[in-house]
Design a protein around this motif. Structure first.
Motif, PDB file in Angstrom:
ATOM      1  N   ALA A 165       0.840  -1.200   0.000  1.00  0.00           N
ATOM      2  CA  ALA A 165       0.000   0.000   0.000  1.00  0.00           C
ATOM      3  C   ALA A 165       0.873   1.248   0.000  1.00  0.00           C
ATOM      4  O   ALA A 165       2.022   1.226   0.451  1.00  0.00           O
ATOM      5  N   VAL A 166       0.297   2.344  -0.503  1.00  0.00           N
ATOM      6  CA  VAL A 166       0.931   3.663  -0.447  1.00  0.00           C
ATOM      7  C   VAL A 166      -0.049   4.609   0.227  1.00  0.00           C
ATOM      8  O   VAL A 166      -1.201   4.730  -0.209  1.00  0.00           O
ATOM      9  N   CYS A 167       0.406   5.251   1.302  1.00  0.00           N
ATOM     10  CA  CYS A 167      -0.446   6.168   2.067  1.00  0.00           C
ATOM     11  C   CYS A 167       0.217   7.532   2.121  1.00  0.00           C
ATOM     12  O   CYS A 167       1.437   7.625   2.307  1.00  0.00           O
ATOM     13  N   VAL A 168      -0.578   8.588   1.981  1.00  0.00           N
ATOM     14  CA  VAL A 168      -0.029   9.939   1.919  1.00  0.00           C
ATOM     15  C   VAL A 168      -0.746  10.851   2.902  1.00  0.00           C
ATOM     16  O   VAL A 168      -1.860  10.573   3.342  1.00  0.00           O
ATOM     17  N   GLY A 169      -0.085  11.971   3.239  1.00  0.00           N
ATOM     18  CA  GLY A 169      -0.697  12.943   4.134  1.00  0.00           C
ATOM     19  C   GLY A 169       0.009  14.279   4.042  1.00  0.00           C
ATOM     20  O   GLY A 169       1.112  14.380   3.493  1.00  0.00           O
ATOM     21  N   GLN A 170      -0.616  15.291   4.607  1.00  0.00           N
ATOM     22  CA  GLN A 170       0.006  16.616   4.657  1.00  0.00           C
ATOM     23  C   GLN A 170       1.059  16.679   5.754  1.00  0.00           C
ATOM     24  O   GLN A 170       1.877  17.608   5.772  1.00  0.00           O
ATOM     25  N   THR A 171       1.039  15.708   6.663  1.00  0.00           N
ATOM     26  CA  THR A 171       2.075  15.530   7.677  1.00  0.00           C
ATOM     27  C   THR A 171       2.352  14.037   7.791  1.00  0.00           C
ATOM     28  O   THR A 171       1.570  13.205   7.317  1.00  0.00           O
ATOM     29  N   MET A 172       3.445  13.687   8.463  1.00  0.00           N
ATOM     30  CA  MET A 172       3.752  12.273   8.668  1.00  0.00           C
ATOM     31  C   MET A 172       2.704  11.617   9.559  1.00  0.00           C
ATOM     32  O   MET A 172       2.308  10.467   9.329  1.00  0.00           O
ATOM     33  N   ASP A 173       2.233  12.346  10.569  1.00  0.00           N
ATOM     34  CA  ASP A 173       1.179  11.789  11.430  1.00  0.00           C
ATOM     35  C   ASP A 173      -0.075  11.479  10.623  1.00  0.00           C
ATOM     36  O   ASP A 173      -0.720  10.450  10.837  1.00  0.00           O
ATOM     37  N   GLU A 174      -0.436  12.363   9.699  1.00  0.00           N
ATOM     38  CA  GLU A 174      -1.599  12.112   8.861  1.00  0.00           C
ATOM     39  C   GLU A 174      -1.391  10.877   7.996  1.00  0.00           C
ATOM     40  O   GLU A 174      -2.304  10.054   7.825  1.00  0.00           O
ATOM     41  N   ALA A 175      -0.210  10.731   7.427  1.00  0.00           N
ATOM     42  CA  ALA A 175       0.072   9.565   6.588  1.00  0.00           C
ATOM     43  C   ALA A 175      -0.032   8.275   7.393  1.00  0.00           C
ATOM     44  O   ALA A 175      -0.567   7.271   6.912  1.00  0.00           O
ATOM     45  N   PHE A 176       0.446   8.291   8.632  1.00  0.00           N
ATOM     46  CA  PHE A 176       0.357   7.092   9.465  1.00  0.00           C
ATOM     47  C   PHE A 176      -1.081   6.820   9.908  1.00  0.00           C
ATOM     48  O   PHE A 176      -1.477   5.663  10.076  1.00  0.00           O
ATOM     49  N   LYS A 177      -1.861   7.868  10.098  1.00  0.00           N
ATOM     50  CA  LYS A 177      -3.278   7.659  10.392  1.00  0.00           C
ATOM     51  C   LYS A 177      -3.953   6.942   9.224  1.00  0.00           C
ATOM     52  O   LYS A 177      -4.761   6.032   9.418  1.00  0.00           O
ATOM     53  N   VAL A 178      -3.605   7.358   8.005  1.00  0.00           N
ATOM     54  CA  VAL A 178      -4.145   6.693   6.819  1.00  0.00           C
ATOM     55  C   VAL A 178      -3.726   5.220   6.802  1.00  0.00           C
ATOM     56  O   VAL A 178      -4.536   4.343   6.498  1.00  0.00           O
ATOM     57  N   CYS A 179      -2.459   4.940   7.126  1.00  0.00           N
ATOM     58  CA  CYS A 179      -1.984   3.550   7.183  1.00  0.00           C
ATOM     59  C   CYS A 179      -2.848   2.713   8.122  1.00  0.00           C
ATOM     60  O   CYS A 179      -3.262   1.589   7.787  1.00  0.00           O
ATOM     61  N   LYS A 180      -3.101   3.253   9.298  1.00  0.00           N
ATOM     62  CA  LYS A 180      -3.862   2.530  10.314  1.00  0.00           C
ATOM     63  C   LYS A 180      -5.303   2.318   9.885  1.00  0.00           C
ATOM     64  O   LYS A 180      -5.832   1.199   9.963  1.00  0.00           O
TER      65      LYS A 180
END
Length: 214
Positions: free
Chosen positions: A158-173
């Protein structure tokens, strides 16, 4: 911000969160002031990576700092940043439940409220491309489109993106939890109840403008 430390810490976060195994997966962050991209090195154990191992490049892929070989998925990360100017962090994971659907070439719909709030759109499976190839990078960007915060790479991860690293990890979860729930629905021999487009739009607005401490 110390972006090199952010990448080192995020590699450990990905590994300890169960989003990958061994040295698979890769992580990057973009400094919005300089447009420089900070990327994990290729094939190194996340528990041993130090700040001096992080590779720094411009958006054309020219090396600015670092002596290590960059992640094989360098082109994928750069393609995402060039196509989605709002994205400042990209996390490529190898999660179990999400990857099951990628192996089937299937998309993961927004079956739960959290997915409607966080994933941005249906999580689509990109057409197959060899790891590290230009084809894979282009297929990933096509699957993400302009609104999705996650896509699957066929038979890969999977590839997950965000405006911050925390946002990207939230998407991962949220993606992995959604995939697990969707798999369990399918195992029951049932289909999910679709959330209406109107309610999805309302939850996106809520997540962006109402929820949490501003």
């Amino acid at each position: 911000m110390n972006y090199k430390k952010l990448i080192v810490d995020s590699g450990l976060r990905m590994l300890r969160g169960g989003y990958t195994v061994e040295t698979w997966g890769n992580i990057s962050a973009r400094d919005p002031e300089t447009n420089l991209v900070y990327l994990t090195p290729s094939g190194m154990d996340y528990t041993t990576i130090q700040e001096e191992d992080i590779v720094v490049l411009d958006l054309q892929g020219n090396r600015v700092e670092g002596h290590r070989k960059p992640s094989i998925e360098l082109d994928l990360h750069l393609h995402v940043y060039r196509s989605r100017p709002e994205v400042q962090a990209v996390v490529h994971t190898h999660p179990i439940y999400s990857t099951v659907f990628s192996c089937c070439g299937e998309d993961i719909p927004m079956v739960i409220d959290e997915a409607a709030q966080v994933l941005g759109d249906v999580c689509r499976t990109a057409k197959y491309g060899l790891p590290g190839s230009q084809e894979l990078a282009e297929n990933c960007v096509e699957a993400l489109g302009k609104t999705a915060n996650a896509c699957l790479l066929q038979s890969h991860g999977a590839v997950c993106v965000g405006q911050t690293m925390d946002e990207a990890f939230k998407v991962c979860k949220v993606l992995e939890v959604t995939a697990q729930i969707y798999q369990m629905i399918r195992a029951m021999g049932r289909d999910y109840k679709k959330i209406s487009d109107e309610h999805i739009a309302a939850m996106r607005y809520f997540a962006k403008n109402v929820y949490g401490q501003k």
